[in-house]
Scaffold this motif. Structure first.
Motif, PDB file in Angstrom:
ATOM      1  N   ALA A  30       0.835  -1.189   0.000  1.00 55.66           N
ATOM      2  CA  ALA A  30       0.000   0.000   0.000  1.00 55.66           C
ATOM      3  C   ALA A  30       0.872   1.242   0.000  1.00 55.66           C
ATOM      4  O   ALA A  30       1.728   1.421   0.835  1.00 55.66           O
ATOM      5  CB  ALA A  30      -0.906  -0.006   1.225  1.00 55.66           C
ATOM      6  N   ALA A  31       0.667   2.103  -0.978  1.00 55.91           N
ATOM      7  CA  ALA A  31       1.419   3.351  -1.044  1.00 55.91           C
ATOM      8  C   ALA A  31       0.572   4.352  -1.800  1.00 55.91           C
ATOM      9  O   ALA A  31      -0.174   3.995  -2.705  1.00 55.91           O
ATOM     10  CB  ALA A  31       2.761   3.132  -1.739  1.00 55.91           C
ATOM     11  N   ALA A  32       0.703   5.623  -1.453  1.00 58.19           N
ATOM     12  CA  ALA A  32      -0.108   6.646  -2.082  1.00 58.19           C
ATOM     13  C   ALA A  32       0.312   6.843  -3.524  1.00 58.19           C
ATOM     14  O   ALA A  32       1.497   6.943  -3.839  1.00 58.19           O
ATOM     15  CB  ALA A  32       0.026   7.950  -1.301  1.00 58.19           C
ATOM     16  N   ASP A  33      -0.685   6.919  -4.403  1.00 61.54           N
ATOM     17  CA  ASP A  33      -0.453   7.232  -5.813  1.00 61.54           C
ATOM     18  C   ASP A  33       0.542   6.303  -6.488  1.00 61.54           C
ATOM     19  O   ASP A  33       1.310   6.732  -7.361  1.00 61.54           O
ATOM     20  CB  ASP A  33       0.012   8.682  -5.955  1.00 61.54           C
ATOM     21  CG  ASP A  33      -1.012   9.669  -5.437  1.00 61.54           C
ATOM     22  OD1 ASP A  33      -2.215   9.403  -5.613  1.00 61.54           O
ATOM     23  OD2 ASP A  33      -0.621  10.686  -4.851  1.00 61.54           O
ATOM     24  N   VAL A  34       0.561   5.051  -6.110  1.00 59.94           N
ATOM     25  CA  VAL A  34       1.408   4.075  -6.786  1.00 59.94           C
ATOM     26  C   VAL A  34       0.533   3.275  -7.744  1.00 59.94           C
ATOM     27  O   VAL A  34      -0.640   3.033  -7.480  1.00 59.94           O
ATOM     28  CB  VAL A  34       2.110   3.142  -5.778  1.00 59.94           C
ATOM     29  CG1 VAL A  34       1.100   2.274  -5.054  1.00 59.94           C
ATOM     30  CG2 VAL A  34       3.151   2.285  -6.461  1.00 59.94           C
ATOM     31  N   ALA A  35       1.081   2.881  -8.872  1.00 54.74           N
ATOM     32  CA  ALA A  35       0.313   2.127  -9.863  1.00 54.74           C
ATOM     33  C   ALA A  35       0.147   0.675  -9.426  1.00 54.74           C
ATOM     34  O   ALA A  35       0.856   0.183  -8.542  1.00 54.74           O
ATOM     35  CB  ALA A  35       1.004   2.193 -11.217  1.00 54.74           C
ATOM     36  N   VAL A  36      -0.771  -0.031 -10.067  1.00 55.26           N
ATOM     37  CA  VAL A  36      -0.991  -1.441  -9.753  1.00 55.26           C
ATOM     38  C   VAL A  36       0.290  -2.239  -9.998  1.00 55.26           C
ATOM     39  O   VAL A  36       0.672  -3.081  -9.185  1.00 55.26           O
ATOM     40  CB  VAL A  36      -2.141  -2.012 -10.603  1.00 55.26           C
ATOM     41  CG1 VAL A  36      -2.269  -3.520 -10.386  1.00 55.26           C
ATOM     42  CG2 VAL A  36      -3.447  -1.312 -10.270  1.00 55.26           C
ATOM     43  N   LEU A  37       0.981  -1.946 -11.100  1.00 57.16           N
ATOM     44  CA  LEU A  37       2.220  -2.654 -11.428  1.00 57.16           C
ATOM     45  C   LEU A  37       3.416  -1.724 -11.278  1.00 57.16           C
ATOM     46  O   LEU A  37       3.447  -0.635 -11.863  1.00 57.16           O
ATOM     47  CB  LEU A  37       2.186  -3.179 -12.868  1.00 57.16           C
ATOM     48  CG  LEU A  37       1.000  -4.050 -13.280  1.00 57.16           C
ATOM     49  CD1 LEU A  37       1.136  -4.456 -14.744  1.00 57.16           C
ATOM     50  CD2 LEU A  37       0.889  -5.268 -12.381  1.00 57.16           C
ATOM     51  N   THR A  38       4.381  -2.164 -10.468  1.00 56.10           N
ATOM     52  CA  THR A  38       5.622  -1.409 -10.331  1.00 56.10           C
ATOM     53  C   THR A  38       6.806  -2.350 -10.508  1.00 56.10           C
ATOM     54  O   THR A  38       6.698  -3.560 -10.302  1.00 56.10           O
ATOM     55  CB  THR A  38       5.721  -0.727  -8.957  1.00 56.10           C
ATOM     56  OG1 THR A  38       5.601  -1.720  -7.915  1.00 56.10           O
ATOM     57  CG2 THR A  38       4.638   0.329  -8.772  1.00 56.10           C
TER      58      THR A  38
ATOM     59  N   ASN B  11      -2.288   0.717 -16.721  1.00 53.57           N
ATOM     60  CA  ASN B  11      -1.717   0.535 -15.387  1.00 53.57           C
ATOM     61  C   ASN B  11      -2.173   1.674 -14.477  1.00 53.57           C
ATOM     62  O   ASN B  11      -1.422   2.614 -14.202  1.00 53.57           O
ATOM     63  CB  ASN B  11      -0.184   0.492 -15.460  1.00 53.57           C
ATOM     64  CG  ASN B  11       0.444   0.054 -14.148  1.00 53.57           C
ATOM     65  OD1 ASN B  11      -0.207  -0.545 -13.301  1.00 53.57           O
ATOM     66  ND2 ASN B  11       1.734   0.355 -13.976  1.00 53.57           N
ATOM     67  N   PRO B  12      -3.416   1.583 -13.991  1.00 54.31           N
ATOM     68  CA  PRO B  12      -3.977   2.665 -13.180  1.00 54.31           C
ATOM     69  C   PRO B  12      -3.399   2.693 -11.769  1.00 54.31           C
ATOM     70  O   PRO B  12      -2.665   1.795 -11.356  1.00 54.31           O
ATOM     71  CB  PRO B  12      -5.465   2.322 -13.152  1.00 54.31           C
ATOM     72  CG  PRO B  12      -5.473   0.827 -13.213  1.00 54.31           C
ATOM     73  CD  PRO B  12      -4.350   0.468 -14.145  1.00 54.31           C
ATOM     74  N   THR B  13      -3.781   3.723 -11.046  1.00 55.18           N
ATOM     75  CA  THR B  13      -3.370   3.844  -9.650  1.00 55.18           C
ATOM     76  C   THR B  13      -4.014   2.741  -8.818  1.00 55.18           C
ATOM     77  O   THR B  13      -5.182   2.401  -9.010  1.00 55.18           O
ATOM     78  CB  THR B  13      -3.786   5.216  -9.094  1.00 55.18           C
ATOM     79  OG1 THR B  13      -3.151   6.241  -9.866  1.00 55.18           O
ATOM     80  CG2 THR B  13      -3.391   5.359  -7.631  1.00 55.18           C
ATOM     81  N   ALA B  14      -3.244   2.152  -7.907  1.00 65.52           N
ATOM     82  CA  ALA B  14      -3.755   1.108  -7.027  1.00 65.52           C
ATOM     83  C   ALA B  14      -4.629   1.710  -5.930  1.00 65.52           C
ATOM     84  O   ALA B  14      -4.409   2.853  -5.522  1.00 65.52           O
ATOM     85  CB  ALA B  14      -2.590   0.352  -6.411  1.00 65.52           C
ATOM     86  N   PRO B  15      -5.614   0.953  -5.442  1.00 67.71           N
ATOM     87  CA  PRO B  15      -5.985  -0.384  -5.914  1.00 67.71           C
ATOM     88  C   PRO B  15      -6.771  -0.309  -7.217  1.00 67.71           C
ATOM     89  O   PRO B  15      -7.480   0.667  -7.470  1.00 67.71           O
ATOM     90  CB  PRO B  15      -6.843  -0.925  -4.770  1.00 67.71           C
ATOM     91  CG  PRO B  15      -7.474   0.305  -4.183  1.00 67.71           C
ATOM     92  CD  PRO B  15      -6.425   1.376  -4.275  1.00 67.71           C
ATOM     93  N   GLY B  16      -6.620  -1.342  -8.029  1.00 69.92           N
ATOM     94  CA  GLY B  16      -7.293  -1.344  -9.314  1.00 69.92           C
ATOM     95  C   GLY B  16      -6.912  -2.576 -10.114  1.00 69.92           C
ATOM     96  O   GLY B  16      -6.454  -3.576  -9.549  1.00 69.92           O
ATOM     97  N   THR B  17      -7.078  -2.490 -11.419  1.00 68.92           N
ATOM     98  CA  THR B  17      -6.777  -3.608 -12.302  1.00 68.92           C
ATOM     99  C   THR B  17      -5.945  -3.133 -13.481  1.00 68.92           C
ATOM    100  O   THR B  17      -6.372  -2.247 -14.233  1.00 68.92           O
ATOM    101  CB  THR B  17      -8.070  -4.263 -12.827  1.00 68.92           C
ATOM    102  OG1 THR B  17      -8.833  -4.758 -11.716  1.00 68.92           O
ATOM    103  CG2 THR B  17      -7.751  -5.417 -13.764  1.00 68.92           C
ATOM    104  N   ALA B  18      -4.760  -3.699 -13.618  1.00 66.07           N
ATOM    105  CA  ALA B  18      -3.910  -3.408 -14.769  1.00 66.07           C
ATOM    106  C   ALA B  18      -4.276  -4.359 -15.900  1.00 66.07           C
ATOM    107  O   ALA B  18      -4.777  -5.466 -15.670  1.00 66.07           O
ATOM    108  CB  ALA B  18      -2.438  -3.576 -14.387  1.00 66.07           C
ATOM    109  N   THR B  19      -4.046  -3.918 -17.133  1.00 67.87           N
ATOM    110  CA  THR B  19      -4.358  -4.751 -18.290  1.00 67.87           C
ATOM    111  C   THR B  19      -3.110  -4.970 -19.129  1.00 67.87           C
ATOM    112  O   THR B  19      -2.223  -4.114 -19.192  1.00 67.87           O
ATOM    113  CB  THR B  19      -5.454  -4.108 -19.155  1.00 67.87           C
ATOM    114  OG1 THR B  19      -5.047  -2.789 -19.542  1.00 67.87           O
ATOM    115  CG2 THR B  19      -6.767  -4.040 -18.397  1.00 67.87           C
ATOM    116  N   GLU B  20      -3.075  -6.115 -19.777  1.00 67.88           N
ATOM    117  CA  GLU B  20      -1.938  -6.468 -20.620  1.00 67.88           C
ATOM    118  C   GLU B  20      -2.415  -7.248 -21.834  1.00 67.88           C
ATOM    119  O   GLU B  20      -3.493  -7.851 -21.811  1.00 67.88           O
ATOM    120  CB  GLU B  20      -0.933  -7.305 -19.827  1.00 67.88           C
ATOM    121  CG  GLU B  20      -0.434  -6.622 -18.577  1.00 67.88           C
ATOM    122  CD  GLU B  20       0.222  -7.576 -17.601  1.00 67.88           C
ATOM    123  OE1 GLU B  20       0.358  -8.768 -17.931  1.00 67.88           O
ATOM    124  OE2 GLU B  20       0.593  -7.129 -16.511  1.00 67.88           O
ATOM    125  N   SER B  21      -1.605  -7.257 -22.858  1.00 65.41           N
ATOM    126  CA  SER B  21      -1.870  -8.055 -24.047  1.00 65.41           C
ATOM    127  C   SER B  21      -0.838  -9.163 -24.106  1.00 65.41           C
ATOM    128  O   SER B  21       0.362  -8.906 -24.252  1.00 65.41           O
ATOM    129  CB  SER B  21      -1.780  -7.182 -25.302  1.00 65.41           C
ATOM    130  OG  SER B  21      -1.949  -7.960 -26.480  1.00 65.41           O
TER     131      SER B  21
END
Length: 217
Positions: free
Chosen positions: A29-37, A85-95
């Motif tokens: 958990a961190a402020a303004d961090v993306a789902v994938l880092t 790759n949105p801000t967490a919490p959330g869902t990142a997408t990939e192809s």
């Protein structure tokens, strides 16, 4: 000739279908961090994510969820491109653009060897959520599909397998891994020597982006 099992990795695979970022068993958990880092920075859209099988593991496609008869591969890889790759919490997408299986053997009676396992209908869409769930789905109107070619006592046998509902995996930050367990494929065409179903299991680790382990937040 008797054949008790076969497999169809896709990912396919592929298999042996496949997958993409490692999710978190304990999300960071961190402020303004993306789902994938990766390497302490957000993973940018367009970045390639990849992984091979976790050390000491194999990818398997067995004829039942509790059996050990089928195909075993000692090498498998996947490659995917981050599309969101949105801000967490959330869902990142990939192809998911590539998945391979190699060094495969079979312990099925009457099977002399595995010629190839090919993941079809790529790319697949992959969703990686902050809770560690991973979902792999085909393009609209398509299917997650793998073609298995075996050498048998009766000659070459080709079978096509599909995963009707997509694939579900789990990502874990403890070892930057993504695991698929007993994902069911059904034979849709090919020789009746092939089993009606195949259950695919594989663990990929570490999942990396630009050489850095990927964390799911």
């Amino acid at each position: 000739m008797r054949m008790r099992s076969l497999l169809s990795l896709t990912a396919a695979a592929a298999a042996f279908a496949l997958p993409v970022a490692v999710a978190a068993s304990a999300p960071a958990a961190a402020a303004d961090v993306a789902v994938l880092t990766a390497g302490g920075a957000d993973v940018a859209e367009g970045t390639t994510i990849s992984a091979s099988l976790a050390s000491g593991t194999t990818a398997t496609l067995y004829s039942s969820s509790t059996g050990t008869s089928g195909i075993t591969c000692t090498a498998s890889t996947f490659t995917a491109t981050v599309t969101g790759n949105p801000t967490a919490p959330g869902t990142a997408t990939e192809s998911l653009t590539g998945q391979t299986f190699s060094n495969c053997t079979s312990n099925v009676v009457g099977v002399l060897g595995v010629t190839s396992i090919t993941v079809n209908n790529l790319p697949y869409s992959t969703a990686v959520s902050s809770d560690g769930t991973v979902a792999v789905t085909p393009a609209s109107g398509s299917a997650i599909q793998t073609t298995v070619v075996l050498r048998t006592l009766l000659g070459s046998v080709s079978c096509v397998y599909q995963a009707a509902g997509g694939l579900a995996g789990t990502a874990d930050n403890a070892d930057n891994s993504i695991k698929f367990a007993n994902q069911q494929f059904s034979r849709t065409s090919g020789s009746s020597l092939c089993p009606a179903s195949g259950f695919w299991t594989a663990k990929y680790s570490p999942v990396t982006a630009d050489g850095q382990p990927v964390t799911v937040n």
